[in-house]
Design an enzyme around this catalytic site. Structure first.
Site, short mmCIF file in Angstrom:
data_model
loop_
_atom_site.label_atom_id
_atom_site.label_comp_id
_atom_site.label_asym_id
_atom_site.label_seq_id
_atom_site.Cartn_x
_atom_site.Cartn_y
_atom_site.Cartn_z
N ASP A 139 0.87 -1.18 0.00
CA ASP A 139 0.00 0.00 0.00
C ASP A 139 0.90 1.23 0.00
OD1 ASP A 139 -1.82 2.08 0.48
OD2 ASP A 139 -3.06 0.86 1.82
N ARG A 141 -0.05 4.40 -0.31
CA ARG A 141 -0.77 5.64 -0.09
C ARG A 141 -0.24 6.43 1.11
NH1 ARG A 141 -6.76 3.26 -0.14
NH2 ARG A 141 -5.62 1.65 1.01
#
Length: 214
Positions: A139, A141
């Site tokens: 991930d 982000r």
């Protein structure tokens, strides 16, 4: 031309605002005031949609929604993004708050890489292992820009509409008070069972899948 402040300043300002009526494929309608920004740390064209009215003295309901072209636009059943977007607009319109539409396709790895990861998932890898098999983060982000957007809108505390504990943790670390985390519904299909189960088992998402997990 948009002017971006240096990322280290941490500052962002509202660039523009415009009202847009929204109509979803099932006929649901909502009015949104859409904000754009100067000075976001990652330089991306993120949007904030103001929906409904926050009660006097209340806390806005806020969702950080990562862009998903396949789910949001084309209705892909491989994820739950499209249904979450539709649900979030209705819930926030009722409670008052903001939907932050963040240009973070594929948990930040981009559209083409996401589709490459789908091909690996078809061979048996889960959504996280597929990313790492491509040499990418599980991930990628970062929610610094989301915190900046909230700051530019004068929001210091939120009710966070999310199943993802990392969103709450990052916002808290960036100075936004998360008063509560409100889970979304379970948007289950035959094509996204393994995807949802991986989110629960690998990253602690608060999705109620007792018959599928364990």
């Amino acid at each position: 031309m948009p002017q971006h402040l240096p990322p280290q300043t941490g500052a962002a300002t509202v660039r523009s605002r415009v009202r847009i009526p929204l109509t979803f494929p099932d006929g649901y309608r909502a009015d949104a005031e859409v904000f754009t920004f100067h000075g976001l740390a990652d330089g991306a064209e993120h949007l904030a949609l103001a929906l409904g009215e926050v009660p006097e003295g209340g806390t806005p309901l806020v969702r950080l929604h990562s862009e998903c072209l396949t789910g949001d636009v084309f209705g892909s059943d491989r994820c739950d993004c499209g249904p979450q977007l539709r649900e979030s607009v209705e819930l926030i319109s009722g409670a008052g708050g903001y939907l932050l539409y963040l240009r973070q396709e594929g948990r930040g790895i981009g559209l083409y890489n996401k589709l490459d990861a789908y091909a690996l998932q078809d061979s048996g890898l889960d959504t996280y292992d597929a990313n790492t098999a491509l040499g990418l983060p599980e991930d990628a982000r970062d929610y610094t820009a989301a915190a900046q957007m909230l700051g530019a809108l004068g929001v210091t505390g939120v009710e966070l509409l999310s199943n993802n504990p990392d969103k709450a943790a990052q916002l808290t670390g960036l100075g936004i008070t998360v008063h509560d985390r409100v889970p979304t519904g379970v948007h289950l299909s035959a094509s996204n069972v393994h995807y949802l189960r991986a989110k629960v088992e690998r990253t602690g998402h608060s999705i109620e899948l007792p018959r599928l997990v364990g």
